[in-house]
Design a protein around this motif. Structure first.
Motif: not given
Length: 966
Positions: A299-313
């Motif tokens: 249930d926390r993965v979506s937030q993590v993915v958004a942060e990774c996307g914004e960070r350019g991972v």
């Protein structure tokens, strides 16, 4: 290319049509996720009126030079009219597509249908002007070439057959996009502008270019995941233990060459965990992050993915569970994970993944849960199961084998076995690929990629869940109607070494990774146990090999005796491979056997003839397998290899790495791979060694045949265009999507257009009609029923043959009706007799997952009961047709078994190729059955046939490059 003033002249005309044109439904099927040249992803979708702000923002980020190239004049900003024009499309005559990352435009392409004067037009005009604009920051990523594939597919769907583009001579990048695409084109120069015209019909070259680009892009996307410069583990616990902390420990212990970061929202910024910098969020990491390993609750993965996307991972390995394997809610969560990650240009391994490993000294990456890291080696491993992954890693480690790369994909929501095949194909560190697959998401693509990969390096596959017919709950795949045996046969046709168990996969992988391919099936057998030699001999015969008489060295043989015997066997020109059997022996002084000495002697003998494979079967010789797997180097610095004795040719290596395509730069040279090592595989049972060797023999034979693949014949009497017109008539404008089975007359006419003639059969509803039919056809005749429950069942007595006159015919008619029922139920027909021969069956079917499949077997209940049917993917070449009829177990009946006359197999091969052509040329033909086909000494006769038509099924392997949709 229209200038701004020209375009403004067209605004008023276009606006008048906008209200009517904008009523076309939004074409959602044009949406697609794609992999770009650098391995990142983008989303392609139609541009709509809601994209006005995105378009303006995108245009502001384009350089003045790129704007000049697009409009042939300085054009610093878009006017309101421009924005309206470029965001309002009818999706038929005017179409615009955008490539997006993170929801923002990075490139656009549009076409406008035009007439012969270059003015806006509607159908039936079949020409359109096309133009691109790519943000400068994203030029060189292959965005324009990918958009060209998609806009061309859209144009073909809308009846446009040709594109026109006008480009300034200085815009060399865009000219190259068009010229490298592989379409038939014309080029001219007028008024300082290069004018390009090209047909949109795919060509062999355009398809080859497209697939080469696909391979480079998808291979690069995997390479980015396996060779990151920095890794962030998200979900690292504050105390030892747990998934995240375990992965972080494994990364450190493997000696990861890049930078590591630990992420947990509970960490204090600036602190450390196990000497690794700790952060509260991936967004707090100041330096670039290439790979994120996600180990947080679902249930926390979506937030993590958004942060990774914004960070350019660049990519994600999602270890978290609670997705497709957990039910409907989890499956939707899994789809959203993939959509979200791709929207930011990231690819995903997982969810529910086991992790990834890369043993290259440039990476030393172990971002997995593997309890014991593998040694460096030449085997690539892919598995969809964590448990199987652990078993395979442990098994390979115990037997001294090393890995180049490993991917445990879990639910395989995004990165799949197909992607790994693309990567391994040109990976210089991988010589053998092992795959455990529970599902094949795109069988057509898998067999295509496997066939190409297998021409360069062996591919060994175990397919799990093959008999249950149920895909693992986390996997979204197409359903196939083909039985497992058929799928297995098709994989073997593509060069795949398909085995049944993970043990067999490891056995085969060890032999293929450490030994050369055998040049034939002749096997020498030697050892110090006569009984074990006989068991090995029997196993060779059972697996289709040709064993030579075993050589018994007696129990008193010394390691030196083994060396001499092995060297002699390898030098024998009549021997292609050698199996050595070894049991414990006792020295003269009573000391136990020394496995190390035996291993040294065997390696020395084998090194003298490196072109022939050697395998060892050991019984109760502890330490021998380990000693044999301790490799010796043949790299520079090792003693020079001496020429082998007679019968020992130079070792043949794998095919060279493919060259870069015209639009690609060659991949960078890698560090020197591990030393070429001569490992002799050891097996605890003769049957296992023989089975591995048999698979190597079959694969080597496939490689030799693949070097000369044959050709698809052209036949002068085939009426392709007429058949297409007739099929369109038979299907009608509103063809039943479920398809329709043609009436016999229509089916026979369609087949006749492809040179397949069905013997005439006349209905016989009563004895008088039967007699009249026989007089029409001429005696002797056959009387047979066509009722579904008796059709093609001569064993039930529903057929009477060689009826020489009317009296015999009427008597046979009476017997049939007395035995089986009324004529209306039996549907009897009369057919002229044909020359005696062997009854066979030829079928073709379109499977939604595997594609078009051609099948062949002998007619009769016995063949059906035993499943003695062979299969090939369509289109079938002449060589494949020949191998198809020879691959059934009952094939000897066609070639003069027990003194019978051989039948006309060339005629049968031609028939198979004609059926293949019919189905390949016309995708509406979804089923053909010719039964029986009587093959005589000269010629053949098709006695009955049926054809099924349906609207063409969707082909996911012929359109523009896309990732599987979610």
């Amino acid at each position: 290319m229209q200038t701004p003033s020209d375009q403004q002249d067209r605004h008023q005309q276009d606006r008048q049509q906008d209200q009517q044109r904008d009523r076309h439904d939004y074409p959602s099927h044009w949406e697609a996720d794609v992999v770009l040249r650098d391995g990142g992803t983008a989303r392609i979708r139609p541009i709509t009126a809601e994209d006005a702000d995105r378009l303006v923002s995108f245009y502001e980020q384009v350089s003045d030079e790129s704007k000049y190239y697009r409009f042939f004049a300085p054009y610093p900003r878009l006017s309101a009219k421009d924005v309206h024009r470029f965001t309002h499309h009818d999706h038929v005559d005017r179409v615009g597509l955008a490539a997006t990352v993170g929801g923002e435009f990075i490139a656009t392409v549009r076409y406008d249908r035009i007439d012969e004067r270059g003015m806006a037009a509607g159908a039936p005009a079949d020409e359109a002007e096309v133009a691109f604009l790519v943000q400068d920051a994203h030029q060189g990523r292959g965005v324009a070439s990918t958009l060209l594939e998609h806009i061309a597919a859209v144009a073909r769907e809308r009846g446009i057959r040709r594109f026109v583009a006008e480009v300034l001579p200085a815009n060399t990048k865009m000219i190259k996009v068009f010229t490298d695409a592989g379409y038939q084109q014309k080029r001219s120069f007028e008024d300082g502008v290069v004018r390009l015209e090209f047909d949109l019909e795919p060509t062999d070259r355009s398809l080859a270019v497209q697939r080469a680009r696909e391979q480079r892009a998808e291979g690069r996307s995997v390479q980015r995941l396996l060779t990151p410069g920095s890794v962030a583990v998200i979900g690292v616990g504050r105390t030892p233990g747990g998934v995240g902390r375990s992965v972080l420990r494994n990364l450190k212990e493997a000696g990861f060459t890049g930078r590591l970061h630990a992420v947990n929202s509970a960490f204090e910024e600036g602190s450390e965990v196990d000497a690794v910098p700790a952060h509260r969020s991936v967004t707090a990491i100041e330096e670039p992050v290439d790979l994120a390993v996600v180990a947080v609750p679902a249930d926390r993965v979506s937030q993590v993915v958004a942060e990774c996307g914004e960070r350019g991972v660049q990519g994600l390995v999602v270890l978290s569970a609670g997705y497709g394997e957990s039910g409907a809610e989890g499956r939707e969560r899994q789809r959203e994970l993939v959509r979200q990650a791709r929207s930011y240009g990231m690819r995903v391994i997982g969810p529910n993944a086991f992790g990834v490993i890369n043993t290259s000294p440039r990476a030393r990456l172990n971002a997995s849960l593997a309890p014991e890291p593998p040694a460096r080696g030449r085997i690539g491993l892919f598995t969809q199961s964590g448990a199987i992954g652990i078993a395979l890693l442990s098994g390979l480690h115990r037997r001294g084998a090393g890995l180049s790369t490993f991917v445990g994909s879990g639910n395989r929501a995004d990165v799949s076995g197909n992607d790994l095949l693309q990567y391994w194909y040109e990976d210089p560190d991988t010589d053998v690929a092992l795959m455990y697959l529970e599902t094949i998401g795109n069988p057509r693509k898998f067999t295509r990629l496997a066939r190409r990969a297998a021409t360069a390096k062996p591919l060994v596959v175990v397919q799990g869940a093959r008999h249950s017919g149920i895909a693992p709950t986390g996997h979204a795949v197409q359903a196939t109607r083909l039985p497992h045996a058929t799928v297995s046969a098709l994989l073997r046709q593509a060069g795949v070494i398909r085995v049944d168990t993970v043990t067999e996969m490891v056995d085969a992988g060890l032999l293929l990774a450490g030994q050369p391919l055998p040049s034939g099936p002749r096997v020498g057998i030697l050892g110090n146990s006569e009984s074990l030699g006989l068991l090995t001999y029997d196993a060779c015969v059972a697996d289709g090999l040709r064993p030579l008489p075993p050589r018994d060295l007696t129990t008193g043989a010394t390691p030196a005796d083994f060396r001499a015997a092995l060297a002699e066997a390898l030098s024998d020109e009549g021997c292609d491979a050698v199996i050595v059997n070894a049991i414990p022996w006792v020295r003269e002084n009573g000391a136990a056997a020394d496995p190390e000495t035996l291993a040294t002697e065997l390696r020395a003998a084998a090194a003298g003839c490196p072109a022939k494979p050697v395998a060892v079967v050991h019984v109760e010789l502890g330490g021998l397998a380990e000693a044999l797997s301790a490799a010796t180097s043949t790299r520079p610095g090792a003693p020079a290899k001496q020429p082998g004795p007679p019968g020992c040719a130079e070792q043949v290596h794998s095919a060279p790495r493919p060259p870069a395509t015209e639009d690609e730069t060659p991949p960078p040279e890698t560090d020197e791979p591990p030393a070429e090592q001569y490992r002799i595989p050891a097996y605890p049972a003769a049957e296992r060694a023989v089975r591995a060797l048999a698979e190597a023999v079959k694969y080597a034979q496939w490689r030799r045949e693949a070097a000369e693949p044959g050709k698809v014949h052209e036949y002068d009497d085939i009426d392709e265009s007429g058949t297409a017109e007739r099929i369109a008539e038979l299907l009608g404008k509103d063809g039943d999507p479920r398809g329709t089975t043609l009436a016999p007359a229509d089916a026979h006419e369609l087949l006749r257009r492809y040179g397949i003639r069905v013997r005439r059969a006349l209905p016989a509803p009563d004895p008088d009609a039967a007699a009249h039919a026989a007089r029409t056809l001429g005696y002797p005749v056959a009387l047979k029923t066509t009722a579904p429950h008796l059709r093609h069942r001569a064993d039930l007595g529903g057929v009477r043959l060689d009826l020489a006159d009317e009296e015999q015919l009427r008597r046979a008619y009476r017997e049939l009706t007395d035995t089986f029922g009324k004529p209306a139920e039996l549907r009897p027909v009369v057919q002229g007799m044909v020359p005696r021969g062997v009854d066979t069956v030829v079928r073709a079917v379109i499977d939604p997952a595997a594609g078009a499949v051609l099948s062949f077997g002998l007619a009769g209940a016995a063949s059906e009961l035993l499943g003695d049917t062979a299969h090939r993917l369509i289109p079938v070449t002449d060589r494949e047709a020949a191998s198809l009829i020879r691959s059934i177990r009952t094939a000897p009946l066609l070639f003069g078994w027990r003194g019978s006359a051989p039948v006309d197999t060339p005629a049968l091969e031609e028939l198979l190729q004609r059926v293949s052509r019919l189905v390949d040329d016309h995708p509406e033909v979804v089923g053909v059955s010719l039964e029986p086909v009587v093959v005589a000494e000269r010629g053949l006769s098709v006695l009955d046939a049926s054809v099924r038509l349906a609207p063409p099924p969707a082909r996911d392997d012929l359109g523009p490059r896309t990732l599987p949709g979610y």
